[in-house]
Write a protein that holds these residues in place. Structure first.
Motif, PDB file in Angstrom:
ATOM      1  N   LEU A   1      63.549   9.209 -25.081  1.00  0.00           N
ATOM      2  CA  LEU A   1      64.934   8.840 -24.819  1.00  0.00           C
ATOM      3  C   LEU A   1      64.934   7.627 -23.896  1.00  0.00           C
ATOM      4  N   ILE A   2      65.609   6.571 -24.335  1.00  0.00           N
ATOM      5  CA  ILE A   2      65.651   5.325 -23.569  1.00  0.00           C
ATOM      6  C   ILE A   2      67.087   5.043 -23.171  1.00  0.00           C
ATOM      7  N   ALA A   3      67.353   5.041 -21.881  1.00  0.00           N
ATOM      8  CA  ALA A   3      68.699   4.769 -21.384  1.00  0.00           C
ATOM      9  C   ALA A   3      68.954   3.274 -21.369  1.00  0.00           C
ATOM     10  N   LYS A   4      70.130   2.877 -21.804  1.00  0.00           N
ATOM     11  CA  LYS A   4      70.533   1.480 -21.741  1.00  0.00           C
ATOM     12  C   LYS A   4      71.612   1.331 -20.675  1.00  0.00           C
ATOM     13  N   GLU A   5      71.982   0.082 -20.395  1.00  0.00           N
ATOM     14  CA  GLU A   5      73.024  -0.140 -19.399  1.00  0.00           C
ATOM     15  C   GLU A   5      74.358   0.374 -19.939  1.00  0.00           C
ATOM     16  N   SER A   6      74.937   1.324 -19.243  1.00  0.00           N
ATOM     17  CA  SER A   6      76.179   1.952 -19.686  1.00  0.00           C
ATOM     18  C   SER A   6      77.010   2.334 -18.479  1.00  0.00           C
TER      19      SER A   6
END
Length: 214
Positions: free
Chosen positions: A166-171
């Motif tokens: 799981l890769i978190a992006k800017e949100s």
């Protein structure tokens, strides 16, 4: 390619044919008999449309651009060139384009367990699967305005190591994995719960220690 189903249940490529080639595509004098045996096919090009035969078979006419293969056995099903015949459980013969339709193997799913998409599953593939509301994403989650339109997060499958990340992006909103915030790439395990916006999803791997495509 745009696969369309006509009123009689035939599947055809609407990019190649303006109407169903099995129902109302063409005209001419060359007649082809569709028998009851769908075990083999003979190639045909050009539009054609069916009419009923007295012997229970379906007869069709080939247009001026049509051509028929050497095998004219009346017990064989004839399909347009570039198509193959496939019989489903109901016994209906459908045309499927082999030339344009490719199959991308599924590696897993996320299933919405809380939110407006509750009960719906979303397929994951062998790549970095982008997740968001916009239709340019690999996983399109509609109905939750708290999920970013583009690239809210990614779930990557690595075939070499048979692993999901799981890769978190800017949100604007945090991403949670089993109630813990995710800020760095984190390995996923079966039945982990991922929270995007106001929606929760359960991760279900298809590729695992028991099976993988490679």
């Amino acid at each position: 390619m745009a696969v369309k189903e006509c009123d009689n249940g035939h599947l055809y490529d609407s990019d190649m044919y303006s109407s169903c080639p099995y129902c109302n595509g063409g005209s001419g004098n060359n007649e082809i008999v569709f028998g009851t045996d769908v075990g083999a096919t003979a190639p045909v090009s050009g539009g054609f449309g069916p009419s009923g035969g007295n012997d229970g078979s379906i007869r069709t006419s080939i247009g001026s651009g049509g051509s028929v293969g050497a095998d004219d056995d009346s017990n064989r099903t004839v399909a347009p060139a570039g198509y193959r015949a496939a019989e489903d459980r109901s016994g209906r013969t459908e045309a499927v384009s082999e030339k344009k339709m490719g199959i991308q193997p599924v590696t897993g799913w996320i299933v919405c367990i809380e939110g407006k998409n509750k009960g719906k599953s979303f397929s994951l593939y062998d790549k970095q699967n982008s997740i968001g509301r916009g239709h340019d994403n690999d996983v399109v989650i509609e109905g939750d305005s708290t999920i970013s339109r583009d690239n809210h997060a990614r779930i990557a499958y690595d075939a070499r190591h048979n692993a999901f990340t799981l890769i978190a992006k800017e949100s604007i909103n945090n991403i949670y994995l089993n109630d813990e915030p995710v800020y760095a790439p984190t390995k996923l395990s079966a039945y982990d719960v991922i929270e995007f916006g106001e929606s929760k999803f359960m991760f279900v791997p298809f590729c695992s220690d028991r099976f993988h495509w490679t």
